[in-house]
Design a protein around this motif. Sequence first.
Motif, PDB file in Angstrom:
ATOM      1  N   PHE A 203      -0.415  45.026  64.829  1.00 16.77           N
ATOM      2  CA  PHE A 203       0.655  43.996  64.481  1.00 16.77           C
ATOM      3  C   PHE A 203       2.097  44.436  64.989  1.00 16.77           C
ATOM      4  N   ASP A 204       2.243  45.673  64.135  1.00 18.02           N
ATOM      5  CA  ASP A 204       3.569  46.309  64.522  1.00 18.02           C
ATOM      6  C   ASP A 204       3.944  46.704  65.694  1.00 18.02           C
ATOM      7  N   ARG A 205       2.857  47.172  66.422  1.00 20.25           N
ATOM      8  CA  ARG A 205       3.006  47.647  67.839  1.00 20.25           C
ATOM      9  C   ARG A 205       3.229  46.226  68.668  1.00 20.25           C
ATOM     10  N   ILE A 206       2.605  45.144  68.539  1.00 20.51           N
ATOM     11  CA  ILE A 206       2.999  43.784  69.245  1.00 20.51           C
ATOM     12  C   ILE A 206       4.334  43.460  68.912  1.00 20.51           C
ATOM     13  N   ARG A 207       4.561  43.423  67.708  1.00 19.03           N
ATOM     14  CA  ARG A 207       6.148  43.163  67.331  1.00 19.03           C
ATOM     15  C   ARG A 207       7.315  43.753  67.882  1.00 19.03           C
ATOM     16  N   ARG A 208       6.996  44.848  68.631  1.00 22.25           N
ATOM     17  CA  ARG A 208       8.214  45.711  69.352  1.00 22.25           C
ATOM     18  C   ARG A 208       8.345  44.658  70.718  1.00 22.25           C
ATOM     19  N   ASN A 209       7.429  43.969  71.028  1.00 22.64           N
ATOM     20  CA  ASN A 209       7.807  43.268  72.158  1.00 22.64           C
ATOM     21  C   ASN A 209       7.642  41.857  72.239  1.00 22.64           C
ATOM     22  N   HIS A 210       7.327  41.469  70.939  1.00 19.49           N
ATOM     23  CA  HIS A 210       7.339  39.809  70.793  1.00 19.49           C
ATOM     24  C   HIS A 210       7.830  39.560  69.407  1.00 19.49           C
ATOM     25  N   GLU A 211       8.746  38.855  69.381  1.00 22.51           N
ATOM     26  CA  GLU A 211       9.288  38.449  68.093  1.00 22.51           C
ATOM     27  C   GLU A 211       8.635  37.188  67.378  1.00 22.51           C
ATOM     28  N   THR A 212       7.608  36.482  68.296  1.00 26.25           N
ATOM     29  CA  THR A 212       7.031  35.459  67.492  1.00 26.25           C
ATOM     30  C   THR A 212       5.520  35.739  67.663  1.00 26.25           C
ATOM     31  N   VAL A 213       4.747  36.188  66.490  1.00 27.59           N
ATOM     32  CA  VAL A 213       3.389  36.708  66.550  1.00 27.59           C
ATOM     33  C   VAL A 213       2.596  35.924  65.667  1.00 27.59           C
ATOM     34  N   PHE A 214       1.535  35.390  66.052  1.00 27.60           N
ATOM     35  CA  PHE A 214       0.400  34.712  65.394  1.00 27.60           C
ATOM     36  C   PHE A 214      -0.600  35.637  65.060  1.00 27.60           C
ATOM     37  N   VAL A 215      -1.240  35.745  63.871  1.00 31.84           N
ATOM     38  CA  VAL A 215      -2.330  36.711  63.659  1.00 31.84           C
ATOM     39  C   VAL A 215      -3.442  35.652  63.096  1.00 31.84           C
ATOM     40  N   GLY A 216      -4.842  35.988  63.750  1.00 34.38           N
ATOM     41  CA  GLY A 216      -5.607  35.386  63.579  1.00 34.38           C
ATOM     42  C   GLY A 216      -7.207  36.124  63.717  1.00 34.38           C
ATOM     43  N   GLY A 217      -8.288  35.610  62.965  1.00 33.98           N
ATOM     44  CA  GLY A 217      -9.531  36.428  62.853  1.00 33.98           C
ATOM     45  C   GLY A 217     -10.463  35.662  62.533  1.00 33.98           C
ATOM     46  N   LEU A 218     -11.685  36.147  62.823  1.00 32.26           N
ATOM     47  CA  LEU A 218     -13.003  35.677  62.444  1.00 32.26           C
ATOM     48  C   LEU A 218     -13.840  36.216  61.463  1.00 32.26           C
ATOM     49  N   SER A 219     -14.308  35.594  60.383  1.00 29.67           N
ATOM     50  CA  SER A 219     -15.007  36.117  59.094  1.00 29.67           C
ATOM     51  C   SER A 219     -14.184  37.117  58.538  1.00 29.67           C
ATOM     52  N   MET A 220     -14.512  38.316  58.301  1.00 28.59           N
ATOM     53  CA  MET A 220     -13.687  39.244  57.831  1.00 28.59           C
ATOM     54  C   MET A 220     -12.227  39.512  58.282  1.00 28.59           C
ATOM     55  N   GLY A 221     -12.315  39.125  59.853  1.00 31.64           N
ATOM     56  CA  GLY A 221     -11.243  39.253  60.382  1.00 31.64           C
ATOM     57  C   GLY A 221      -9.943  38.318  59.986  1.00 31.64           C
ATOM     58  N   ALA A 222     -10.544  37.072  59.412  1.00 31.59           N
ATOM     59  CA  ALA A 222      -9.695  36.117  58.871  1.00 31.59           C
ATOM     60  C   ALA A 222      -8.836  36.625  57.703  1.00 31.59           C
ATOM     61  N   LEU A 223      -9.680  37.136  56.790  1.00 30.80           N
ATOM     62  CA  LEU A 223      -9.089  37.767  55.687  1.00 30.80           C
ATOM     63  C   LEU A 223      -8.083  38.642  55.911  1.00 30.80           C
ATOM     64  N   LEU A 224      -8.372  39.651  57.077  1.00 32.29           N
ATOM     65  CA  LEU A 224      -7.352  40.781  57.455  1.00 32.29           C
ATOM     66  C   LEU A 224      -6.162  40.056  57.914  1.00 32.29           C
ATOM     67  N   SER A 225      -6.270  38.894  58.623  1.00 30.51           N
ATOM     68  CA  SER A 225      -4.920  38.284  58.885  1.00 30.51           C
ATOM     69  C   SER A 225      -4.087  37.726  58.012  1.00 30.51           C
ATOM     70  N   LEU A 226      -4.785  37.026  56.945  1.00 32.19           N
ATOM     71  CA  LEU A 226      -3.921  37.128  55.586  1.00 32.19           C
ATOM     72  C   LEU A 226      -3.328  37.999  54.955  1.00 32.19           C
ATOM     73  N   MET A 227      -4.211  39.264  55.129  1.00 28.69           N
ATOM     74  CA  MET A 227      -3.639  40.278  54.384  1.00 28.69           C
ATOM     75  C   MET A 227      -2.397  40.891  55.055  1.00 28.69           C
TER      76      MET A 227
END
Length: 283
Positions: free
Chosen positions: A82-106
Motif C-alpha cells: 500500500f505504501d509503495r502504491i501511494r507514492r504514485n497514486h493519491e486514491t487507493v482502494f484496498v480489497g481482498g479475498l478471505s483472509m485478504g479481506a481482513l488484511l484490507s480492513l487492517m
Amino acid sequence: MTAAPPPPPPRGAGFHFAGGSTAVLLIHGLTGTPGEVKPLARALARDGNSVYGVQLAGHCGTEADLLATDRHDWLDSALDAFDRIRRNHETVFVGGLSMGALLSLMVAAERPGLVAGCLLYSPTMFYDGWSIPRASIFLHLALVLGLGRFVRFRESFPHGIKDERLRAKIVSQMEAGRSADAGLLYMPGLSLRQLLRLISTLKRRLPRIRTPTLLLHAREDDVTSIRNAAYIAANIGGRIEKILLENSYHMITIDQERDLVADHSAAFIRRIGPASRAAVMAG
C-alpha cells in the motif's frame, strides 16, 4: 511539471496492470496466491484503474515457508504494498479475498484517512461454512490451547469453487505441488492459529474503521457462512454496502459469478471515487 516516478515493481508472484490515476491493491487469502484475484484485477484494469496484486510473506512456496511467517508478516506485506502504491497514486482502494479481506480492513485501520475504500470478498471471521466438519470446534479448541503444531488441515471438497471444471484444474495443481499457481493443499495448524489471532485483533478495531466498504459474499459459501458478512456489516464503524451472491462458493473472485463481482466492484470504485479520501478525513 515533474513526471511521476515509475510504478513500484511487483514482488514475487505479485502483479501490476497499468491503468488510470485510481489504484486498487488486491490481497489473496491464507495459503493462496495472487492468482486468485487476478481475473478481478484484469476486469478492474479494463475499467480504467491501475491494479496491483501483492504476494503475502511466506506464500507461493512450501509449508515451511508459510510457517516461517505470522500474521504480522502478512500485514506488513500488505502495508508495504500500500505504501509503495501511494507514492504514485493519491486514491487507493484496498480489497481482498478471505483472509485478504481482513488484511484490507487492517490496512484501513493502520492507515486511517488514506484508504479510499475497502473491497471485501468472502471475509473470514468464522470458519462455519457447510463444508467445514462438525469436529472443527474441537480443532479450534486445540489451536486456542496452543496445540497447532500437531494439527494440519487438508483442503476439503468443494475447495471453495462451484465451477466444476475450474475446481478440477485447481485441485490438480494443488495435488501436484504447484503452490505458486494454486496455493497449498494443506493448511498448517500454526498458520490457522495466526489467522484466529488476526481475527481477534480486527474484531476490536472494526468499530473504529470508517472507510467506505463494499462486501460481497456467497449465500452458499462452503467455508464461511453469510454470518461473516452480517457480523462485519453490524460492527464496522463506517458505511458499508453488502451484496449476497446466488451461484458461487467461497472463491467468488474466480468462481461462476466472477464477472458480477467485478461489475459491482468497478461500480463501487467509480461511485466512491477520489473524493472519498477527503470525506473519510473529514468524518
